[in-house]
Design a protein around this motif. Structure first.
Motif, mmCIF file in Angstrom:
data_model
loop_
_atom_site.group_PDB
_atom_site.id
_atom_site.type_symbol
_atom_site.label_atom_id
_atom_site.label_comp_id
_atom_site.label_asym_id
_atom_site.label_seq_id
_atom_site.Cartn_x
_atom_site.Cartn_y
_atom_site.Cartn_z
ATOM 1 N N ASN A 11 36.639 7.285 -35.793
ATOM 2 C CA ASN A 11 35.955 8.578 -35.883
ATOM 3 C C ASN A 11 34.542 8.428 -36.439
ATOM 4 O O ASN A 11 33.954 9.389 -36.902
ATOM 5 C CB ASN A 11 36.770 9.567 -36.727
ATOM 6 N N ILE A 12 34.002 7.177 -36.396
ATOM 7 C CA ILE A 12 32.644 6.911 -36.854
ATOM 8 C C ILE A 12 31.938 6.028 -35.834
ATOM 9 O O ILE A 12 32.571 5.385 -35.006
ATOM 10 C CB ILE A 12 32.619 6.229 -38.245
ATOM 11 N N SER A 13 30.628 6.003 -35.922
ATOM 12 C CA SER A 13 29.830 5.169 -35.020
ATOM 13 C C SER A 13 29.736 3.747 -35.557
ATOM 14 O O SER A 13 30.017 3.484 -36.732
ATOM 15 C CB SER A 13 28.418 5.748 -34.891
ATOM 16 N N ALA A 14 29.299 2.836 -34.720
ATOM 17 C CA ALA A 14 29.086 1.448 -35.143
ATOM 18 C C ALA A 14 28.029 1.388 -36.247
ATOM 19 O O ALA A 14 28.159 0.601 -37.197
ATOM 20 C CB ALA A 14 28.682 0.592 -33.947
ATOM 21 N N ASP A 15 26.990 2.222 -36.141
ATOM 22 C CA ASP A 15 25.950 2.243 -37.179
ATOM 23 C C ASP A 15 26.507 2.713 -38.518
ATOM 24 O O ASP A 15 26.173 2.167 -39.569
ATOM 25 C CB ASP A 15 24.787 3.150 -36.760
ATOM 26 N N GLU A 16 27.370 3.735 -38.485
ATOM 27 C CA GLU A 16 27.977 4.229 -39.724
ATOM 28 C C GLU A 16 28.905 3.173 -40.319
ATOM 29 O O GLU A 16 28.925 2.965 -41.532
ATOM 30 C CB GLU A 16 28.745 5.534 -39.461
#
Length: 200
Positions: A11-16
């Motif tokens: 539920n998060i991006s790779a950047d996060e």
């Protein structure tokens, strides 16, 4: 430094994920199926804060969290880590990883048991565990059975800590049924978060 944290189903991006990993000082890859580095840090912090010297981990996968638990026991000046991993190849790999881990405290001991966690729990003495990290079979009925088996094995004040309590596993209901609390935290995979029950 760039890490590879698989967030395909999270539920998060790779950047996060990269930002969170950097924030907790995680500098290696985290393939799909591994406990998120920020969750591992919370688990280790809870172990250190509890001061427990007898630890059980169910479901070691590749041993990343196992290794961190081992080092935490070293910082606590000794203890015993029992790891349940039902898959023989994984159990062997985790044992090899821990042999190579170079824990400098000779008062830290571990054993990897390649068997069903419930059978390992049944074999333990009453009030012999101070800390348990559960991350094996995520079926609600299985987890509830593990809790029932673990409660008489726990020292007063001991902690049961659960991974994958939110998302597709939704184990937060089981944790709540036993008086625990669950945190819905960023997930790298389809399940994540952390549940905690303190045994009274």
């Amino acid at each position: 430094m760039t890490r590879s944290i698989d967030v395909t189903y999270g539920n998060i991006s790779a950047d996060e994920a990269e930002r969170l990993a950097l924030a907790v000082g995680h500098y290696s890859d985290s393939p799909a199926g591994n406990t998120e580095p920020w969750i591992t840090n919370l688990v280790v912090a809870l172990l250190k804060a509890s001061g427990a010297r007898t630890v059980l981990e169910t479901g070691a996968f590749q041993g990343a969290t196992s290794e961190e638990l081992l080092f935490a026991l070293g910082e606590l000046e000794g203890g015993v880590l029992t790891i349940c991993e039902i898959d023989p190849a994984r159990a062997e790999a985790v044992d090899a990883r821990l042999r190579d881990a170079e824990c400098e405290n000779s008062d830290v001991h571990w054993v990897v048991r390649c068997m069903d966690a419930r059978d390992v729990i049944r074999s333990l003495a009453p009030q012999s565990l101070g800390f348990v990290f559960l991350d094996d079979d995520h079926q609600k009925s299985h987890v509830a059975e593990e809790i029932e088996l673990l409660l008489p094995k726990m020292l007063p004040g001991g902690l049961l800590v659960f991974h994958d309590v939110y998302g597709v596993c939704d184990l937060q209901e089981v944790v709540a049924a036993y008086g625990g609390y669950s945190l819905d935290l960023p997930r790298a995979g389809p399940a994540g978060g952390l549940g905690i029950i303190q045994v009274r």
